[in-house]
Design an enzyme around this catalytic site. Structure first.
Site, PDB file in Angstrom:
ATOM      1  N   GLY A  55     -15.463   2.780  -3.561  1.00  0.00           N
ATOM      2  CA  GLY A  55     -15.363   1.945  -4.762  1.00  0.00           C
ATOM      3  C   GLY A  55     -16.253   2.501  -5.870  1.00  0.00           C
ATOM      4  O   GLY A  55     -16.221   3.695  -6.181  1.00  0.00           O
TER       5      GLY A  55
ATOM      6  N   ASP B 190      -5.296   2.649  -3.313  1.00  0.00           N
ATOM      7  CA  ASP B 190      -3.968   3.297  -3.241  1.00  0.00           C
ATOM      8  C   ASP B 190      -3.808   4.306  -4.376  1.00  0.00           C
ATOM      9  O   ASP B 190      -3.202   5.366  -4.199  1.00  0.00           O
ATOM     10  CB  ASP B 190      -2.857   2.250  -3.337  1.00  0.00           C
ATOM     11  CG  ASP B 190      -2.953   1.220  -2.227  1.00  0.00           C
ATOM     12  OD1 ASP B 190      -3.353   1.593  -1.103  1.00  0.00           O
ATOM     13  OD2 ASP B 190      -2.644   0.037  -2.485  1.00  0.00           O
TER      14      ASP B 190
ATOM     15  N   LYS C  11       0.814  -1.217   0.000  1.00  0.00           N
ATOM     16  CA  LYS C  11       0.000   0.000   0.000  1.00  0.00           C
ATOM     17  C   LYS C  11       0.852   1.274   0.000  1.00  0.00           C
ATOM     18  O   LYS C  11       0.546   2.230  -0.715  1.00  0.00           O
ATOM     19  CB  LYS C  11      -0.964  -0.016   1.186  1.00  0.00           C
ATOM     20  CG  LYS C  11      -1.969  -1.160   1.067  1.00  0.00           C
ATOM     21  CD  LYS C  11      -2.980  -1.173   2.162  1.00  0.00           C
ATOM     22  CE  LYS C  11      -3.719  -2.503   2.223  1.00  0.00           C
ATOM     23  NZ  LYS C  11      -4.447  -2.868   1.003  1.00  0.00           N
TER      24      LYS C  11
ATOM     25  N   SER D  28      -7.600  -4.430  -7.602  1.00  0.00           N
ATOM     26  CA  SER D  28      -6.556  -4.354  -6.575  1.00  0.00           C
ATOM     27  C   SER D  28      -5.690  -3.115  -6.789  1.00  0.00           C
ATOM     28  O   SER D  28      -5.323  -2.768  -7.899  1.00  0.00           O
ATOM     29  CB  SER D  28      -5.719  -5.635  -6.510  1.00  0.00           C
ATOM     30  OG  SER D  28      -5.438  -6.117  -7.775  1.00  0.00           O
TER      31      SER D  28
ATOM     32  N   ASP E  75      -9.663  -5.549 -12.725  1.00  0.00           N
ATOM     33  CA  ASP E  75      -8.904  -5.868 -11.510  1.00  0.00           C
ATOM     34  C   ASP E  75      -8.905  -4.623 -10.617  1.00  0.00           C
ATOM     35  O   ASP E  75      -8.316  -3.601 -10.957  1.00  0.00           O
ATOM     36  CB  ASP E  75      -7.463  -6.241 -11.916  1.00  0.00           C
ATOM     37  CG  ASP E  75      -6.604  -6.656 -10.725  1.00  0.00           C
ATOM     38  OD1 ASP E  75      -7.060  -6.504  -9.573  1.00  0.00           O
ATOM     39  OD2 ASP E  75      -5.472  -7.124 -10.959  1.00  0.00           O
TER      40      ASP E  75
HETATM   41  O1  RIB Z   1      -3.868  -2.172  -1.683  1.00  0.00           O
HETATM   42  C1  RIB Z   1      -3.337  -3.152  -2.528  1.00  0.00           C
HETATM   43  C2  RIB Z   1      -2.071  -3.675  -1.935  1.00  0.00           C
HETATM   44  O2  RIB Z   1      -2.367  -4.341  -0.731  1.00  0.00           O
HETATM   45  C3  RIB Z   1      -1.355  -4.696  -2.788  1.00  0.00           C
HETATM   46  O3  RIB Z   1      -0.420  -4.122  -3.644  1.00  0.00           O
HETATM   47  C4  RIB Z   1      -0.749  -5.638  -1.768  1.00  0.00           C
HETATM   48  O4  RIB Z   1       0.631  -5.644  -1.803  1.00  0.00           O
HETATM   49  C5  RIB Z   1      -1.287  -5.198  -0.415  1.00  0.00           C
HETATM   50  O5  RIB Z   1      -0.385  -4.451   0.277  1.00  0.00           O
END
Ligand code: RIB
Length: 305
Positions: free
Chosen positions: A222, A252, A39, A248, A246
């Site tokens: 989101g 961040d 993060k 993920s 995706d």
């Molecule tokens: O927020 C996503 C991140 O959470 C990923 O990159 C993973 O490494 C975790 O830290």
């Protein structure tokens, strides 16, 4: 904008799955990718892509991942003076599972990130004292987070805390002095012990935090956008509609981009809108940092949305 991220780095090991295996089951999955994540590092990369001058304060292991992580920071234009190797320790790694709808489940093995201590904050004094904002998350020891919040307060440096991943042990009284507290709705629910499924519930939970001393709460929701609340105002920023492959690292992406553009209170909503576009673009590609757009791609997207 000069930013210091005091936080984690991880190696993301992402498996794209049709479904999670059951206990005792072995299941073939369509594909796999490895990339730089964590993060803290993700937020640093997002901020750098959006034009900020970024210093990363973090620890890597003494394994083959470490040099790759350092090289990646350098390629992204991030200062690595305070990236240190920890002998005899593994780098942080994050096995990630992304389903067919782009939703992610993440495990983290913190490794060297556990060795980032309050004294490392003091060691980064030269960079911290010239930066416009400190960015923190919760993948490093809580004592370091508390210390960094106090450091920011003492030296009049604004602090943004993203309480992710949310941990119930977080002592909210020790972080309430941060300038921006930015959970997603799940983290908000865990930290307040309140439901956050509807906008009304989110607002109630954010109000609870404001009542315990926080000044600016920004909740990332989101696909529902984001909400900024202070004692006397609330502002929703709509999401950009994209089809997600995706998600993920999207939170961040939002936070790093937001920090790069949040110069003062009057720029908060504008920074949220830009961050929303940056995060939206990130979910249209696979991976965490790998999915972050360039500043040109961001401008282009905003101009044509
Ligand atoms: O927020 C996503 C991140 O959470 C990923 O990159 C993973 O490494 C975790 O830290």
């Amino acid at each position: 904008m000069k930013l210091c991220v005091i936080g984690s780095n991880m190696v993301d090991l992402t498996t794209y799955i049709d479904r999670m295996p059951m206990a005792g089951e072995t299941l073939a999955a369509p594909s796999f990718a490895m990339g730089c994540g964590g993060k803290g590092a993700n937020q640093a990369v997002a901020a750098s892509r959006c034009g900020a001058d970024v210093w990363m304060v973090t620890k890597v292991g003494d394994d083959p991942f470490a040099d790759n992580t350092i090289r990646n920071f350098q390629l992204q234009g991030i200062h690595t003076d305070y990236v240190e190797k920890v002998p005899g320790t593994s780098s942080g790694v994050a096995p990630i599972f992304v389903d067919k709808n782009g939703q992610n489940s993440i495990l983290i093995v913190k490794g060297a990130n556990e060795s980032l201590l309050p004294c490392d904050v003091d060691d980064a004094k030269e960079a911290l004292d010239k930066c416009d904002m400190i960015l923190l998350q919760l993948e490093i020891p809580l004592e370091t987070v508390y210390y960094a919040v106090e450091y920011g307060k003492k030296h009049h440096i604004p602090v943004l805390l993203n309480p992710a991943p949310a941990v119930r042990e977080l002592d909210l009284t020790r972080v309430a002095a941060c300038d921006f507290f930015m959970p997603n709705e799940t983290e908000l629910s865990i930290l307040t012990d309140m439901p956050t499924e509807t906008d009304e519930e989110v607002e109630k939970a954010a109000k609870k935090l404001l009542g315990s001393g926080f000044t600016n709460i920004i909740v990332t929701l989101g696909g529902r956008g984001s909400l900024w609340m202070t004692k006397d105002k609330k502002e929703y920023v709509k999401p950009y509609k994209v089809s997600a492959v995706d998600t993920s690292g999207a939170g961040d992406a939002f936070i790093g981009c937001f920090a790069s553009g949040c110069i003062n209170a009057s720029s908060v909503v504008e920074a949220m809108k830009r961050a929303s576009a940056f995060a939206a673009l990130s979910v249209t590609k696979k991976g965490t940092q790998m999915s972050y757009p360039s500043s040109e791609e961001l401008e282009n997207f905003i101009n044509h949305a």
